[in-house]
Design a protein around this motif. Structure first.
Motif, PDB file in Angstrom:
ATOM      1  N   TRP A 171       0.831  -1.205   0.000  1.00 16.61           N
ATOM      2  CA  TRP A 171       0.000   0.000   0.000  1.00 16.61           C
ATOM      3  C   TRP A 171       0.868   1.258   0.000  1.00 16.61           C
ATOM      4  O   TRP A 171       0.612   2.205  -0.745  1.00 16.61           O
TER       5      TRP A 171
ATOM      6  N   ARG B 222      -9.856  -2.445   1.200  1.00 10.74           N
ATOM      7  CA  ARG B 222      -9.813  -1.162   1.910  1.00 10.74           C
ATOM      8  C   ARG B 222     -10.941  -0.238   1.467  1.00 10.74           C
ATOM      9  O   ARG B 222     -11.455   0.548   2.259  1.00 10.74           O
TER      10      ARG B 222
ATOM     11  N   ARG C  20     -13.666   1.164   4.071  1.00 11.07           N
ATOM     12  CA  ARG C  20     -13.249   2.527   4.410  1.00 11.07           C
ATOM     13  C   ARG C  20     -14.327   3.201   5.254  1.00 11.07           C
ATOM     14  O   ARG C  20     -15.509   2.849   5.166  1.00 11.07           O
TER      15      ARG C  20
ATOM     16  N   ASP D  78      -6.550   9.952   3.683  1.00  5.29           N
ATOM     17  CA  ASP D  78      -6.747   8.522   3.414  1.00  5.29           C
ATOM     18  C   ASP D  78      -7.556   8.304   2.140  1.00  5.29           C
ATOM     19  O   ASP D  78      -7.235   7.435   1.324  1.00  5.29           O
TER      20      ASP D  78
ATOM     21  N   MET E 251      -6.345   6.479  -1.348  1.00  3.15           N
ATOM     22  CA  MET E 251      -7.112   5.400  -1.968  1.00  3.15           C
ATOM     23  C   MET E 251      -7.475   5.743  -3.414  1.00  3.15           C
ATOM     24  O   MET E 251      -7.334   4.917  -4.319  1.00  3.15           O
TER      25      MET E 251
END
Lengths: 197, 197
Positions: B20, B68, B72, B98, B102
């Protein structure tokens, strides 16, 4: 042995055509010296006369992309204001196979551009230039009474959002987002902006 | 020597975290076994216990991205119809660091997805699922008199276009497209759709 100078220019065009073909088929992730050589039916050695490595290859790919985008066939603007705005949007959308290939390569370039400060800045500047063109159309349309009053920059950003996002959906679902459907969606969207004027 | 089974699960989490991190910083173009090893402070040999090669590494990266994204943090839908539609859009946009990371990885994945038939189909199906959710909100909003009558699928495609395109602009120009500006543009866009109801 490096190619003779007379061959060099025409060979360079062959190389560019091969780079474009690899990008259209395999994206930036598949852009390697070997893939370009294969597309040309040449040896990897020949390709290394043109590119020292992956970074030079990517830089050349982005140059071709910029050049082809600048010189792509475009619809002429029929009239200022809303018709011009519509034309700008249609000139970006993947309405033809060539425009789809070009958009596919632009989308592919984002992964690279987001990780490279110079490319990132160039891309940010590029979108600001597009918004600037759209802002002028919006301001004209407002003056002509085709669009309601409002911040032109706000409307331009909204129009570019719509356009980019339609490109993404159309590339991933060309059967659902035919040229006709993309045009209908664009006209519907612009009609929505015009309501309340 | 392969890691002991007891270590395996926690080590796998470390590997995922490293994948990631590499993606957020360098994109899919920078995703290599070596880069993952460096991010972990481990040897490339250790990483090869988890991934046979680049293809497995990309597949794992997309698994993490999907997981994810599914898990989320999201705003709760406050009410059906237009408020739900707004929430769906805001839940996609890069309004937090965040969410930006993503989205950056999603954008980066498009280059890979456009060149791989399985990933392409998965991405197309994903967008159709998002449009399906948006269509329900649009239909509710129309029933509640919050949006004018019209083909819900048409409106849903337009809303997803706006959303994806705003993601692209915001990622390339975070200073200009702050969370506040993204929210204002979204509210302005939704207000435009509601005019004429």
């Amino acid at each position: 042995m490096p190619p003779a100078r007379a061959d060099h220019a025409s060979r360079r065009e062959d190389v560019s055509a091969a780079v474009w073909q690899v990008l259209a088929e395999h994206g930036f992730g598949g852009l390697t010296l070997r893939a370009v050589a294969t597309a040309m039916g040449a040896s990897t050695g020949l390709v290394t006369h043109y590119f020292a490595g992956k970074r030079e290859l990517i830089a050349h790919a982005l140059d071709i992309l910029e050049t082809r985008t600048t010189h792509r066939p475009r619809r002429a603007v029929p009239a200022p204001g809303l018709p011009a705005l519509r034309t700008h949007v249609l000139n970006i959308l993947p309405l033809t196979p060539d425009a789809a290939a070009m958009n596919r390569i632009w989308l592919g370039s984002w992964d690279v551009a987001l990780s490279d400060p110079d490319l990132f800045a160039a891309q940010a500047a590029r979108y600001e230039r597009i918004r600037e063109s759209l802002r002028e159309c919006v301001a004209d349309a407002q003056e002509l009474g085709q669009l309601p009053a409002g911040e032109p920059d706000h409307v331009a950003s909204t129009v570019l959002s719509f356009t980019h996002g339609l490109v993404v959906q159309a590339l991933f679902d060309p059967a659902r987002f035919t040229a006709q459907r993309q045009t209908e969606l664009t006209d519907g969207f612009l009609a929505t902006l015009a309501v309340g004027r």
